[in-house]
Design a protein around this motif. Sequence first.
Motif, PDB file in Angstrom:
ATOM      1  N   ASP A 311     -48.190  66.039 -14.509  1.00  0.00           N
ATOM      2  CA  ASP A 311     -49.018  66.504 -16.016  1.00  0.00           C
ATOM      3  C   ASP A 311     -47.536  66.595 -16.144  1.00  0.00           C
ATOM      4  O   ASP A 311     -47.158  66.901 -16.116  1.00  0.00           O
ATOM      5  CB  ASP A 311     -49.993  68.222 -16.083  1.00  0.00           C
ATOM      6  CG  ASP A 311     -50.404  68.322 -15.223  1.00  0.00           C
ATOM      7  OD1 ASP A 311     -51.976  68.164 -15.665  1.00  0.00           O
ATOM      8  OD2 ASP A 311     -50.741  68.298 -13.966  1.00  0.00           O
ATOM      9  N   ASN A 312     -47.462  65.915 -17.598  1.00  0.00           N
ATOM     10  CA  ASN A 312     -46.777  66.113 -18.336  1.00  0.00           C
ATOM     11  C   ASN A 312     -46.576  67.025 -19.694  1.00  0.00           C
ATOM     12  O   ASN A 312     -47.738  67.035 -20.538  1.00  0.00           O
ATOM     13  CB  ASN A 312     -46.251  64.488 -18.885  1.00  0.00           C
ATOM     14  CG  ASN A 312     -45.620  63.928 -17.940  1.00  0.00           C
ATOM     15  OD1 ASN A 312     -45.306  64.021 -16.760  1.00  0.00           O
ATOM     16  ND2 ASN A 312     -46.168  62.467 -18.554  1.00  0.00           N
ATOM     17  N   PHE A 313     -45.860  67.245 -19.896  1.00  0.00           N
ATOM     18  CA  PHE A 313     -45.333  68.540 -21.578  1.00  0.00           C
ATOM     19  C   PHE A 313     -44.327  67.818 -21.839  1.00  0.00           C
ATOM     20  O   PHE A 313     -43.209  67.629 -21.525  1.00  0.00           O
ATOM     21  CB  PHE A 313     -45.797  69.954 -21.055  1.00  0.00           C
ATOM     22  CG  PHE A 313     -46.628  70.344 -20.213  1.00  0.00           C
ATOM     23  CD1 PHE A 313     -48.019  70.775 -20.588  1.00  0.00           C
ATOM     24  CD2 PHE A 313     -46.434  70.001 -18.174  1.00  0.00           C
ATOM     25  CE1 PHE A 313     -48.698  70.933 -19.178  1.00  0.00           C
ATOM     26  CE2 PHE A 313     -47.753  70.118 -17.706  1.00  0.00           C
ATOM     27  CZ  PHE A 313     -48.265  70.973 -18.105  1.00  0.00           C
ATOM     28  N   ASP A 314     -44.514  68.763 -23.205  1.00  0.00           N
ATOM     29  CA  ASP A 314     -43.665  68.220 -24.739  1.00  0.00           C
ATOM     30  C   ASP A 314     -43.900  69.536 -25.973  1.00  0.00           C
ATOM     31  O   ASP A 314     -44.818  70.090 -26.065  1.00  0.00           O
ATOM     32  CB  ASP A 314     -43.606  67.314 -25.510  1.00  0.00           C
ATOM     33  CG  ASP A 314     -42.249  66.774 -26.328  1.00  0.00           C
ATOM     34  OD1 ASP A 314     -41.998  68.104 -26.809  1.00  0.00           O
ATOM     35  OD2 ASP A 314     -42.362  65.717 -26.934  1.00  0.00           O
ATOM     36  N   THR A 320     -49.177  70.568 -26.357  1.00  0.00           N
ATOM     37  CA  THR A 320     -47.934  70.112 -25.373  1.00  0.00           C
ATOM     38  C   THR A 320     -48.110  69.532 -24.248  1.00  0.00           C
ATOM     39  O   THR A 320     -47.145  69.007 -23.536  1.00  0.00           O
ATOM     40  CB  THR A 320     -47.941  71.857 -25.075  1.00  0.00           C
ATOM     41  OG1 THR A 320     -48.534  72.477 -23.914  1.00  0.00           O
ATOM     42  CG2 THR A 320     -47.014  72.853 -26.556  1.00  0.00           C
ATOM     43  N   ARG A 321     -50.083  69.803 -23.687  1.00  0.00           N
ATOM     44  CA  ARG A 321     -49.899  68.532 -22.298  1.00  0.00           C
ATOM     45  C   ARG A 321     -50.269  67.770 -23.253  1.00  0.00           C
ATOM     46  O   ARG A 321     -50.878  67.194 -24.041  1.00  0.00           O
ATOM     47  CB  ARG A 321     -51.245  68.958 -21.904  1.00  0.00           C
ATOM     48  CG  ARG A 321     -51.411  67.843 -20.339  1.00  0.00           C
ATOM     49  CD  ARG A 321     -52.448  68.348 -20.134  1.00  0.00           C
ATOM     50  NE  ARG A 321     -52.795  69.491 -19.406  1.00  0.00           N
ATOM     51  CZ  ARG A 321     -53.111  70.930 -18.486  1.00  0.00           C
ATOM     52  NH1 ARG A 321     -52.014  70.061 -17.465  1.00  0.00           N
ATOM     53  NH2 ARG A 321     -52.849  71.442 -18.170  1.00  0.00           N
ATOM     54  N   THR A 322     -49.232  66.437 -22.344  1.00  0.00           N
ATOM     55  CA  THR A 322     -49.428  64.602 -23.199  1.00  0.00           C
ATOM     56  C   THR A 322     -50.438  63.864 -21.883  1.00  0.00           C
ATOM     57  O   THR A 322     -49.937  62.720 -22.633  1.00  0.00           O
ATOM     58  CB  THR A 322     -47.836  64.452 -23.155  1.00  0.00           C
ATOM     59  OG1 THR A 322     -46.907  64.722 -21.996  1.00  0.00           O
ATOM     60  CG2 THR A 322     -47.409  65.289 -24.611  1.00  0.00           C
ATOM     61  N   VAL A 360     -55.859  61.116 -18.021  1.00  0.00           N
ATOM     62  CA  VAL A 360     -55.944  61.175 -20.268  1.00  0.00           C
ATOM     63  C   VAL A 360     -54.602  61.497 -20.484  1.00  0.00           C
ATOM     64  O   VAL A 360     -53.688  62.627 -20.084  1.00  0.00           O
ATOM     65  CB  VAL A 360     -57.384  62.163 -20.531  1.00  0.00           C
ATOM     66  CG1 VAL A 360     -56.753  63.553 -19.643  1.00  0.00           C
ATOM     67  CG2 VAL A 360     -56.992  62.200 -21.392  1.00  0.00           C
ATOM     68  N   SER A 361     -54.485  61.202 -21.565  1.00  0.00           N
ATOM     69  CA  SER A 361     -53.366  61.000 -22.282  1.00  0.00           C
ATOM     70  C   SER A 361     -54.006  62.061 -23.555  1.00  0.00           C
ATOM     71  O   SER A 361     -54.193  61.135 -24.470  1.00  0.00           O
ATOM     72  CB  SER A 361     -52.291  59.797 -22.953  1.00  0.00           C
ATOM     73  OG  SER A 361     -51.814  59.113 -21.964  1.00  0.00           O
ATOM     74  N   PRO A 362     -53.772  63.210 -23.569  1.00  0.00           N
ATOM     75  CA  PRO A 362     -54.664  64.700 -25.285  1.00  0.00           C
ATOM     76  C   PRO A 362     -53.103  63.374 -26.277  1.00  0.00           C
ATOM     77  O   PRO A 362     -51.929  63.591 -25.702  1.00  0.00           O
ATOM     78  CB  PRO A 362     -54.108  65.440 -24.448  1.00  0.00           C
ATOM     79  CG  PRO A 362     -54.301  65.581 -22.941  1.00  0.00           C
ATOM     80  CD  PRO A 362     -53.515  64.232 -23.086  1.00  0.00           C
TER      81      PRO A 362
END
Length: 660
Positions: A311-314, A320-322, A360-362
């Motif tokens: 998972d990636n976050f910004d 925030t989840r990207t 998936v890329s939210p």
Amino acid sequence: MSTLTALVFLLSSVPLGDAAADQTAPPPDAAATTGTAATDEPDRPDIFVTATRLALPLDKVAASITALDKAAIDRAQDIGVTELLLRTPGVSMSRNGGYGTSTSLRIRGAESDQTVVVIDGVKLNDPSSAGGGYNFANLLVGDASRIEILRGPQSILWGSQAIGGVVNVVTPLPTKAMEGSFDIEAGSRDTVSARAAIGGVSGPLRWRIGGQSFTTAGISAIAPAFGGREADGYHNRQLTGRAEIALAASLVADLRGYYSSGRNAFDAFSGDNPAYGTNREFVGYAGLRLDLLDGRFRNRIGYGYTDTDRDNFDPRLPRTRTFDSAGRNQRLEYQGSFAISDTWTAQFGVENERSRFRSVSPPSSLAVPIPPAVRGRAEISSVYGQLSAELLTGLTLTVGVRHDDHNRFGGQTLGSAGAVWALPTGTVLRANYGEGFKAPTLYQLFSEYGNQALNPERAHGWDAGVEQHFLDGRIRLGGAWFERTTRDQIIFNSCSATSSLPLCLQPGSTTIRRSGYYQNVARAKAHGIEAQASVEPVKGLILDGNYSWTVAEDRSPGANFGRWLPRRPRNQANASISYAWPFGLTTGAALRWSGHSFDNASNTQRLDGYTLVDLRAEVALHDNLRLFARVENLFDESYMTAYRYGSLGRSVYAGLRGRF
């Protein structure tokens, strides 16, 4: 399964005879505990390896292989497996910053996702990653007792993806009623690493569990020359465990596990940002081992499971989840080994592997719904066999065949052949040929950039080499030549904003554009030389080194024909010296040199070469306790293995190591 039953019946019915009465088959397990055995040279015991999925003496393995035992691992003092592998021939690396950032490892110039990574006999490649490969960023040395690098196409034994080679990491099993170890160290950039393990033998049970915690404040992933200022930290926690219980005289139950959880900050290509990612990996294995005919016929059946969540976050964004992805792999396998005679051994197996992924890329805006996750599944069933025969004293020939049945790409049959000749003069001659096969990954097929018309990648390669041992093995010299050709290689093609190509539209749409797609357009060739030497002129003094010349070129038609494949230096060398002083102090130094490479396919972006020097020392405080320290990148060299991304400067660490 009827074919396997017939094979078992045939082998079991072969008469034992006097020659085979005392013969036992080698254990059919990549995580088998190995040791040493007496040879004609009392001062040079045999080195056993298991990356070939059998526990074999190194002098009976035709393929090029490097084995690092626990003593070599401790002597190097490296925290990550990547740093250890870089000290061996034919291995290069690119990393997007410091510890924890995306790390790609290449063997003999192959793609980073064409290397199979195995932990205690279980493949650890990630089905949800773009190329299906393994990110070495999170693989710490931990409780590893042996690390092996098998170079060249190895798909006969390891199946899809083993085009470049295999990295086999094995954790130990105890030999005493109670034993353990620990390492703790600290140093530059608030780095702290602590590792401990304990295990024992009690009646029919052998068990060991180990853990490691690593944290660092890190460096800016983007190099300072490109504006990087914010440190990108990283922490990782990992746990390993093994247990065996003897259910009967020849029946053993086997459990293995590995878990890793990491969090790393990273930067976008454009510069500093507060983004971070999490990575969780789990490997589980349960199996049974059954020995028949007094060990002449050995069997193993096992179930392996891998689970990777990324998972990636910004924190700057409303959502925030990207990025959110998960890959699962289930593997059911049978493997057997049969001693046909005292000089002939058969190895065979049946496997079924089922993979699935979700990605998936939210969107960043809360007003935009999260789209359905892209999902995909694949299944591959395989049968393989390999026959080894010592036709003359010291001369071992090996032939193998494998058939894979992929649920999307049908059947594929591969072959291999090799020979190794250990002469009484201390000379070892090797030659090996292998074929590779890699099906398109689930991401390449089903993601938003997917192309379901892709064909599998195929490769074939060979190598030949010689080793010479002098003075009971205190001097060892070796060299090898290798070649490999890959066709139908899968690459990512970018789409322009005005492209009219159908593949530049999302599958099933006539209006929604996408930035690119995967396609079989690239072909690649690689050849080169690997040379190595090890000298122990006096007791306690060890000098070793290696040099690799790797020509990896793009052979696809077009403007890039003949250009270097990205991030693959043609010239690399390693050298080290270590001396154990009579009063308990050991000192050493290591040098790593890499020639220049290019960051892009058109070879317009050059990455300069670099030279790194490390110093290390350790002193015995007690029979089982040592104090150690090291300086990495002594001269604070600034270099890049990926354009715009930084690397660790001078670093100082010190710690304690205990074994009991």
